[in-house]
Design a protein around this motif. Structure first.
Motif, short mmCIF file in Angstrom:
data_model
loop_
_atom_site.label_atom_id
_atom_site.label_comp_id
_atom_site.label_asym_id
_atom_site.label_seq_id
_atom_site.Cartn_x
_atom_site.Cartn_y
_atom_site.Cartn_z
N ASN A 144 0.82 -1.23 0.00
CA ASN A 144 0.00 0.00 0.00
C ASN A 144 0.84 1.27 0.00
O ASN A 144 0.54 2.24 0.71
CB ASN A 144 -0.94 0.02 1.22
CG ASN A 144 -1.80 -1.23 1.30
OD1 ASN A 144 -2.34 -1.69 0.30
ND2 ASN A 144 -1.93 -1.79 2.49
N VAL A 145 1.88 1.29 -0.80
CA VAL A 145 2.73 2.48 -0.90
C VAL A 145 2.12 3.45 -1.91
O VAL A 145 1.76 3.07 -3.02
CB VAL A 145 4.16 2.09 -1.35
CG1 VAL A 145 5.03 3.34 -1.51
CG2 VAL A 145 4.78 1.13 -0.34
N ASN A 146 1.99 4.70 -1.51
CA ASN A 146 1.43 5.72 -2.36
C ASN A 146 2.20 5.82 -3.68
O ASN A 146 3.43 5.88 -3.69
CB ASN A 146 1.46 7.07 -1.62
CG ASN A 146 0.91 8.20 -2.43
OD1 ASN A 146 1.65 8.85 -3.18
ND2 ASN A 146 -0.38 8.45 -2.30
N LYS A 147 1.48 5.84 -4.79
CA LYS A 147 2.11 5.84 -6.12
C LYS A 147 2.97 7.09 -6.33
O LYS A 147 4.09 6.99 -6.84
CB LYS A 147 1.02 5.76 -7.20
CG LYS A 147 1.54 5.72 -8.64
CD LYS A 147 0.38 5.52 -9.60
CE LYS A 147 0.87 5.44 -11.05
NZ LYS A 147 1.39 6.72 -11.53
N GLU A 148 2.47 8.25 -5.96
CA GLU A 148 3.24 9.49 -6.13
C GLU A 148 4.49 9.49 -5.28
O GLU A 148 5.53 10.03 -5.68
CB GLU A 148 2.37 10.69 -5.80
CG GLU A 148 1.27 10.97 -6.80
CD GLU A 148 0.47 12.20 -6.42
OE1 GLU A 148 0.68 13.26 -7.04
OE2 GLU A 148 -0.34 12.10 -5.47
N LEU A 149 4.41 8.86 -4.12
CA LEU A 149 5.58 8.77 -3.23
C LEU A 149 6.70 7.99 -3.92
O LEU A 149 7.87 8.38 -3.88
CB LEU A 149 5.18 8.09 -1.92
CG LEU A 149 6.12 8.24 -0.73
CD1 LEU A 149 6.02 9.64 -0.16
CD2 LEU A 149 5.78 7.21 0.34
N ARG A 150 6.33 6.88 -4.55
CA ARG A 150 7.32 6.07 -5.28
C ARG A 150 7.96 6.87 -6.41
O ARG A 150 9.16 6.74 -6.67
CB ARG A 150 6.67 4.81 -5.85
CG ARG A 150 6.18 3.82 -4.82
CD ARG A 150 5.95 2.46 -5.46
NE ARG A 150 5.01 2.51 -6.55
CZ ARG A 150 3.73 2.20 -6.46
NH1 ARG A 150 3.23 1.82 -5.29
NH2 ARG A 150 2.94 2.24 -7.51
N GLU A 151 7.14 7.68 -7.08
CA GLU A 151 7.63 8.38 -8.26
C GLU A 151 8.51 9.58 -7.93
O GLU A 151 9.45 9.89 -8.65
CB GLU A 151 6.44 8.82 -9.11
CG GLU A 151 5.68 7.65 -9.74
CD GLU A 151 4.41 8.10 -10.46
OE1 GLU A 151 4.03 9.28 -10.29
OE2 GLU A 151 3.81 7.26 -11.17
N VAL A 152 8.20 10.28 -6.83
CA VAL A 152 8.95 11.51 -6.52
C VAL A 152 10.27 11.21 -5.82
O VAL A 152 11.20 12.03 -5.87
CB VAL A 152 8.08 12.46 -5.66
CG1 VAL A 152 8.04 12.01 -4.19
CG2 VAL A 152 8.58 13.90 -5.77
N ALA A 153 10.39 10.05 -5.18
CA ALA A 153 11.64 9.70 -4.48
C ALA A 153 12.77 9.54 -5.49
O ALA A 153 12.56 9.20 -6.66
CB ALA A 153 11.45 8.40 -3.70
N ASP A 154 14.00 9.80 -5.04
CA ASP A 154 15.15 9.58 -5.92
C ASP A 154 15.32 8.11 -6.25
O ASP A 154 15.82 7.76 -7.32
CB ASP A 154 16.42 10.13 -5.25
CG ASP A 154 16.38 11.65 -5.15
OD1 ASP A 154 16.36 12.31 -6.19
OD2 ASP A 154 16.34 12.16 -4.02
N SER A 155 14.94 7.26 -5.31
CA SER A 155 14.85 5.83 -5.60
C SER A 155 13.80 5.23 -4.67
O SER A 155 13.62 5.71 -3.55
CB SER A 155 16.20 5.13 -5.42
OG SER A 155 16.51 4.97 -4.05
N TYR A 156 13.13 4.22 -5.17
CA TYR A 156 12.17 3.49 -4.35
C TYR A 156 12.44 2.01 -4.51
O TYR A 156 12.68 1.53 -5.63
CB TYR A 156 10.72 3.77 -4.75
CG TYR A 156 9.77 2.79 -4.08
CD1 TYR A 156 9.44 2.94 -2.73
CD2 TYR A 156 9.28 1.68 -4.76
CE1 TYR A 156 8.64 2.01 -2.10
CE2 TYR A 156 8.48 0.74 -4.14
CZ TYR A 156 8.16 0.91 -2.80
OH TYR A 156 7.38 -0.02 -2.16
N ILE A 157 12.39 1.29 -3.40
CA ILE A 157 12.50 -0.16 -3.46
C ILE A 157 11.56 -0.76 -2.43
O ILE A 157 11.40 -0.23 -1.31
CB ILE A 157 13.95 -0.64 -3.21
CG1 ILE A 157 14.04 -2.17 -3.40
CG2 ILE A 157 14.45 -0.23 -1.83
CD1 ILE A 157 15.47 -2.68 -3.40
N SER A 158 10.91 -1.83 -2.80
CA SER A 158 10.07 -2.53 -1.84
C SER A 158 10.94 -3.14 -0.75
O SER A 158 11.98 -3.76 -1.04
CB SER A 158 9.28 -3.64 -2.56
OG SER A 158 8.67 -4.50 -1.61
#
Length: 258
Positions: A144-158
């Motif tokens: 349930n990670v916010n989609k915009e949060l994943r996109e704005v971060a410099d990197s996102y990993i589960s």
């Protein structure tokens, strides 16, 4: 050397699939040949009333807090508050979002890299503000990670993909083959094969790897799961003697959710 800090939205992580997360693995991610951890803050809720009257709960909570401190984390508590409405219904609240945001903004002037553990979209503006201050922001979340949060971060990993952060039950197979978690990098539906992307920790740095898979080594009844790039799979990486000892993913299964 990158000056790094970790900020953990513990209640969000716990409620989104990260219960039992290994905090020492986070420290390893922050400390490597290119990075040194300056701060590690964990923001969590405590039911102070229950702590006072329930010895078993108190022991469990304080043991958990001691483990975090031994890993090098500072604990910032938000005590649960109870509210009663006109009908006598009681609701509880213990939100530490503001505390986390203020601390991160004040401390960012001395930082280069921030590892933020949350899936809460309320932190979107915080991430942008930290980036505007010159910090690299890496987000780790679970479900349930916010989609915009994943996109704005410099990197996102589960968080499920970070080796050891949320250990896999029975981490080794019968032949000593280690279970891994990964996502589909590409999939040829017509020919029934593809490649998984997964990660290894080398000198405390996440290194992406790819491994071949074939549907014949899957426990799943349908191939439609492999067409969804955000699905997380568990599998053993083995050397197939019938194929020149090439590394392949076997016993493929879906990560259990919830």
């Amino acid at each position: 050397m990158l000056k790094t800090a970790i900020y953990v939205d513990a209640e969000n992580i716990k409620m989104s699939g990260g219960y039992g997360m290994r905090y020492d693995v986070l420290v390893d991610l922050a400390n490597n040949t290119n990075s040194v951890m300056l701060r590690a803050n964990c923001y969590l809720a405590e039911d102070h009333e229950r702590t006072q009257r329930d010895a078993e709960y108190r022991q469990k909570v304080y043991s958990y807090h001691n483990i975090l401190r031994q890993c090098g984390f500072k604990i910032i508590k938000k005590y649960v508050r109870r509210f009663k409405d006109e009908d006598g219904n009681i609701t509880t609240k213990a939100n530490a979002d503001m505390d986390l945001a203020i601390d991160a903004l004040l401390q960012a002037r001395n930082l280069d890299r921030i590892i933020l553990l949350t899936g809460d979209g309320d932190f979107l503006r915080l991430i942008i503000a930290l980036q505007n201050m010159g910090c690299r922001v890496e987000v780790i979340g679970f479900h349930n990670v916010n989609k915009e949060l994943r996109e704005v971060a410099d990197s996102y990993i589960s968080g499920f993909l970070v080796p050891g952060l949320l250990p896999i039950a029975g981490s080794y197979g019968e032949n000593g083959d280690k279970w891994q978690r990964g996502t589909v990098a590409n999939f040829n539906q017509d020919r029934g094969f593809g490649f998984f992307r997964y990660y290894r920790l080398l000198n405390n740095v996440l290194q992406p790897e790819t491994v071949f898979f074939h549907l014949s080594k899957s426990t799943l009844a349908s191939d439609h799961f492999f067409q969804e790039p955000h699905r997380i799979f568990e599998f053993r990486v083995v050397e197939n003697p019938a194929n020149n000892n090439r590394s392949e993913a076997w016993d493929i299964r879906l990560l259990k959710e919830g």
